[in-house]
Design a protein around this motif. Sequence first.
Motif, PDB file in Angstrom:
ATOM      1  N   SER B 211       0.832  -1.200   0.000  1.00  0.00           N
ATOM      2  CA  SER B 211       0.000   0.000   0.000  1.00  0.00           C
ATOM      3  C   SER B 211       0.871   1.256   0.000  1.00  0.00           C
ATOM      4  O   SER B 211       0.471   2.284  -0.547  1.00  0.00           O
ATOM      5  CB  SER B 211      -0.952  -0.006   1.187  1.00  0.00           C
ATOM      6  OG  SER B 211      -0.289   0.363   2.369  1.00  0.00           O
ATOM      7  N   GLU B 212       2.068   1.173   0.609  1.00  0.00           N
ATOM      8  CA  GLU B 212       2.966   2.335   0.566  1.00  0.00           C
ATOM      9  C   GLU B 212       3.426   2.603  -0.871  1.00  0.00           C
ATOM     10  O   GLU B 212       3.483   3.750  -1.310  1.00  0.00           O
ATOM     11  CB  GLU B 212       4.175   2.099   1.483  1.00  0.00           C
ATOM     12  CG  GLU B 212       3.803   2.236   2.956  1.00  0.00           C
ATOM     13  CD  GLU B 212       4.811   1.595   3.901  1.00  0.00           C
ATOM     14  OE1 GLU B 212       5.851   1.098   3.416  1.00  0.00           O
ATOM     15  OE2 GLU B 212       4.545   1.585   5.111  1.00  0.00           O
ATOM     16  N   ARG B 213       3.728   1.500  -1.579  1.00  0.00           N
ATOM     17  CA  ARG B 213       4.135   1.681  -2.976  1.00  0.00           C
ATOM     18  C   ARG B 213       2.989   2.238  -3.816  1.00  0.00           C
ATOM     19  O   ARG B 213       3.183   3.097  -4.677  1.00  0.00           O
ATOM     20  CB  ARG B 213       4.593   0.343  -3.567  1.00  0.00           C
ATOM     21  CG  ARG B 213       5.866  -0.192  -2.940  1.00  0.00           C
ATOM     22  CD  ARG B 213       6.483  -1.302  -3.785  1.00  0.00           C
ATOM     23  NE  ARG B 213       5.630  -2.460  -3.939  1.00  0.00           N
ATOM     24  CZ  ARG B 213       5.578  -3.481  -3.083  1.00  0.00           C
ATOM     25  NH1 ARG B 213       6.312  -3.465  -1.996  1.00  0.00           N
ATOM     26  NH2 ARG B 213       4.779  -4.506  -3.304  1.00  0.00           N
ATOM     27  N   ILE B 214       1.778   1.754  -3.528  1.00  0.00           N
ATOM     28  CA  ILE B 214       0.609   2.235  -4.281  1.00  0.00           C
ATOM     29  C   ILE B 214       0.434   3.735  -4.066  1.00  0.00           C
ATOM     30  O   ILE B 214       0.210   4.498  -5.008  1.00  0.00           O
ATOM     31  CB  ILE B 214      -0.668   1.495  -3.830  1.00  0.00           C
ATOM     32  CG1 ILE B 214      -0.591   0.015  -4.179  1.00  0.00           C
ATOM     33  CG2 ILE B 214      -1.903   2.120  -4.459  1.00  0.00           C
ATOM     34  CD1 ILE B 214      -1.644  -0.813  -3.470  1.00  0.00           C
ATOM     35  N   LEU B 215       0.554   4.139  -2.794  1.00  0.00           N
ATOM     36  CA  LEU B 215       0.369   5.559  -2.485  1.00  0.00           C
ATOM     37  C   LEU B 215       1.400   6.410  -3.223  1.00  0.00           C
ATOM     38  O   LEU B 215       1.060   7.440  -3.804  1.00  0.00           O
ATOM     39  CB  LEU B 215       0.471   5.777  -0.974  1.00  0.00           C
ATOM     40  CG  LEU B 215       0.269   7.221  -0.529  1.00  0.00           C
ATOM     41  CD1 LEU B 215      -1.155   7.665  -0.813  1.00  0.00           C
ATOM     42  CD2 LEU B 215       0.597   7.394   0.938  1.00  0.00           C
ATOM     43  N   ASP B 216       2.650   5.939  -3.221  1.00  0.00           N
ATOM     44  CA  ASP B 216       3.684   6.682  -3.937  1.00  0.00           C
ATOM     45  C   ASP B 216       3.346   6.801  -5.417  1.00  0.00           C
ATOM     46  O   ASP B 216       3.470   7.874  -6.012  1.00  0.00           O
ATOM     47  CB  ASP B 216       5.043   5.977  -3.779  1.00  0.00           C
ATOM     48  CG  ASP B 216       5.584   6.143  -2.363  1.00  0.00           C
ATOM     49  OD1 ASP B 216       5.070   7.017  -1.647  1.00  0.00           O
ATOM     50  OD2 ASP B 216       6.503   5.391  -1.985  1.00  0.00           O
ATOM     51  N   ALA B 217       2.912   5.685  -5.992  1.00  0.00           N
ATOM     52  CA  ALA B 217       2.581   5.702  -7.417  1.00  0.00           C
ATOM     53  C   ALA B 217       1.420   6.644  -7.694  1.00  0.00           C
ATOM     54  O   ALA B 217       1.386   7.343  -8.703  1.00  0.00           O
ATOM     55  CB  ALA B 217       2.241   4.285  -7.877  1.00  0.00           C
ATOM     56  N   MET B 218       0.460   6.662  -6.764  1.00  0.00           N
ATOM     57  CA  MET B 218      -0.696   7.537  -6.976  1.00  0.00           C
ATOM     58  C   MET B 218      -0.309   8.991  -6.847  1.00  0.00           C
ATOM     59  O   MET B 218      -0.760   9.850  -7.611  1.00  0.00           O
ATOM     60  CB  MET B 218      -1.794   7.173  -5.974  1.00  0.00           C
ATOM     61  CG  MET B 218      -2.533   5.914  -6.362  1.00  0.00           C
ATOM     62  SD  MET B 218      -3.550   5.267  -5.037  1.00  0.00           S
ATOM     63  CE  MET B 218      -4.597   6.626  -4.698  1.00  0.00           C
ATOM     64  N   LYS B 219       0.519   9.281  -5.847  1.00  0.00           N
ATOM     65  CA  LYS B 219       0.954  10.669  -5.638  1.00  0.00           C
ATOM     66  C   LYS B 219       1.740  11.168  -6.837  1.00  0.00           C
ATOM     67  O   LYS B 219       1.593  12.307  -7.264  1.00  0.00           O
ATOM     68  CB  LYS B 219       1.819  10.740  -4.394  1.00  0.00           C
ATOM     69  CG  LYS B 219       0.990  10.876  -3.144  1.00  0.00           C
ATOM     70  CD  LYS B 219       1.881  11.221  -1.977  1.00  0.00           C
ATOM     71  CE  LYS B 219       1.065  11.578  -0.761  1.00  0.00           C
ATOM     72  NZ  LYS B 219       1.871  11.465   0.452  1.00  0.00           N
ATOM     73  N   CYS B 220       2.569  10.257  -7.364  1.00  0.00           N
ATOM     74  CA  CYS B 220       3.396  10.585  -8.513  1.00  0.00           C
ATOM     75  C   CYS B 220       2.527  10.984  -9.698  1.00  0.00           C
ATOM     76  O   CYS B 220       2.931  11.789 -10.531  1.00  0.00           O
ATOM     77  CB  CYS B 220       4.252   9.371  -8.814  1.00  0.00           C
ATOM     78  SG  CYS B 220       4.929   9.284 -10.429  1.00  0.00           S
ATOM     79  N   ARG B 221       1.320  10.460  -9.741  1.00  0.00           N
ATOM     80  CA  ARG B 221       0.413  10.805 -10.837  1.00  0.00           C
ATOM     81  C   ARG B 221      -0.597  11.868 -10.443  1.00  0.00           C
ATOM     82  O   ARG B 221      -1.599  12.080 -11.125  1.00  0.00           O
ATOM     83  CB  ARG B 221      -0.303   9.537 -11.307  1.00  0.00           C
ATOM     84  CG  ARG B 221       0.617   8.613 -12.074  1.00  0.00           C
ATOM     85  CD  ARG B 221       0.081   7.206 -12.119  1.00  0.00           C
ATOM     86  NE  ARG B 221       1.007   6.319 -12.812  1.00  0.00           N
ATOM     87  CZ  ARG B 221       2.091   5.785 -12.249  1.00  0.00           C
ATOM     88  NH1 ARG B 221       2.391   6.070 -10.995  1.00  0.00           N
ATOM     89  NH2 ARG B 221       2.878   4.980 -12.927  1.00  0.00           N
ATOM     90  N   GLY B 222      -0.357  12.511  -9.314  1.00  0.00           N
ATOM     91  CA  GLY B 222      -1.188  13.651  -8.948  1.00  0.00           C
ATOM     92  C   GLY B 222      -2.558  13.303  -8.420  1.00  0.00           C
ATOM     93  O   GLY B 222      -3.526  14.027  -8.655  1.00  0.00           O
ATOM     94  N   PHE B 223      -2.654  12.229  -7.663  1.00  0.00           N
ATOM     95  CA  PHE B 223      -3.951  11.859  -7.120  1.00  0.00           C
ATOM     96  C   PHE B 223      -4.403  12.885  -6.093  1.00  0.00           C
ATOM     97  O   PHE B 223      -3.664  13.255  -5.204  1.00  0.00           O
ATOM     98  CB  PHE B 223      -3.851  10.472  -6.456  1.00  0.00           C
ATOM     99  CG  PHE B 223      -5.112  10.022  -5.787  1.00  0.00           C
ATOM    100  CD1 PHE B 223      -6.241   9.707  -6.538  1.00  0.00           C
ATOM    101  CD2 PHE B 223      -5.173   9.904  -4.410  1.00  0.00           C
ATOM    102  CE1 PHE B 223      -7.396   9.276  -5.917  1.00  0.00           C
ATOM    103  CE2 PHE B 223      -6.338   9.478  -3.789  1.00  0.00           C
ATOM    104  CZ  PHE B 223      -7.446   9.169  -4.537  1.00  0.00           C
TER     105      PHE B 223
END
Lengths: 203, 259
Positions: B211-223
Amino acid sequence: MHIVDGALSNPVVIGGAVAAAGGIAMGLRSLDLDRIPTAGVLSASFFVASLIHVPIGPSSVHLILNGMAGLLLGWAAFPALFVGLLLQAVFFGFGGLTVLGINTLNIALPAVLAGLVFSRLIAHGSPLQGAIWGGVGGAFAIAATTGMVAFSLALSGDAFLPAAKLVFFAHIPVMAIEAILTGFAVLLARKVKPELFVKGAVA
Amino acid sequence: MAHVLGQHENTLVKAGAQRHGAINPLDPRMRIVMAVVFAVVTVAASSLTALCAALAVSLSLLAASRLPWRKTLKRMAMMDGFILFMLVLLPFSMPGDPMFTLWGFPASWQGFWKAVEIALTANAVILSLMVLVGTMEPVTLGHALHRLRCPEKLVHLLMFTIRYIEVLREEYLRLRAAMKVRGFRPATNWHTYRSFGYLVGMMLVRAIERSERILDAMKCRGFSGRMLLLQDFALTRKDFVFAAGLGALCAGLIILDLA
């Protein structure tokens, strides 16, 4: 422990739904944007964990692990477990629709209580001490859930009373198994990822 | 609940996503609303005729949906062991006119009919729910609930859960396969419980790291927390016909119950 539609009296169903809505609202308030992925993935993990069958004598029981959910999620255990129950009802025909509220309450309230009482105890001391408190928390959550299921049946009519009592006593082995498994799960988590419990509930 | 799913059956991937049948083209929002209406009416009904009629309505919905009969009915009838137990116990625990005596315990007709009533209600509601809502794709359910003004965070949580159930289940099966390769055989002993406990612990630790990796990926895409909905729902005449029809049947159930 899914109660089905039609078994409970209307006041119990409505009261359960209102209380569950309150709990879900509390849980959603505690979830900020950064914690949604964690809560979502954990919610999925607990759904998958409920598929694990653990042998006990000639039979087997499936895990509920609501104590562990409370330890990791805090109040967010309410919406997380609600989502699991909703998916089980809609896609697998398990449980019911009007009883979703009371079923959520019966599983999530003990989870939240276990989280509030035990999460601090688990973070301190040696991993073994943490594991023992985790086991106590796991047993407490299942005992409280069974007690609440029995209580909601008993509230709905005296005719359910013998069944309610039997349900409670029949679940004592389940409590023991959940306690042992939660204990070992906490032990592993404390060793592998010690910071997990230190900052309290993840979400 | 695992007994509901076969060993090789996917959890949510194969659930829903019905391509044909009369239910599928209907608006998901209308299906959810009508499933709730039908459930409330059925739970409120208490006469056996009305409950039989309710089950008949559910069965005709099943026929219209063209879902496989055997599998769906098997899932419908599946209940928690303790609920079945309670139903069996009811005739003995409810006082009333004696029906028969078993080992000195009298069974009553009242208790028997109460048990029948609960079984009919439970099955009618869960069947209609599975047919009307369970035939959607899980993601569509999330979008429809969002359009029905469900709290946005709750819908997010639902979507995450739907997305990751299958991923985590595969991880669980991988871990179980690894245990099997090392000669693990579950039995009633301390070793088994310790291994299962570690298994659960490992799954949770990995889930949190994922879930930490998911959050990073989402933030990286401007969620930003906003729901982007790819599906647009529109009510058509079909939906109103369906709602009116099922609504009329519900009204009929109420009248039948009062009569």
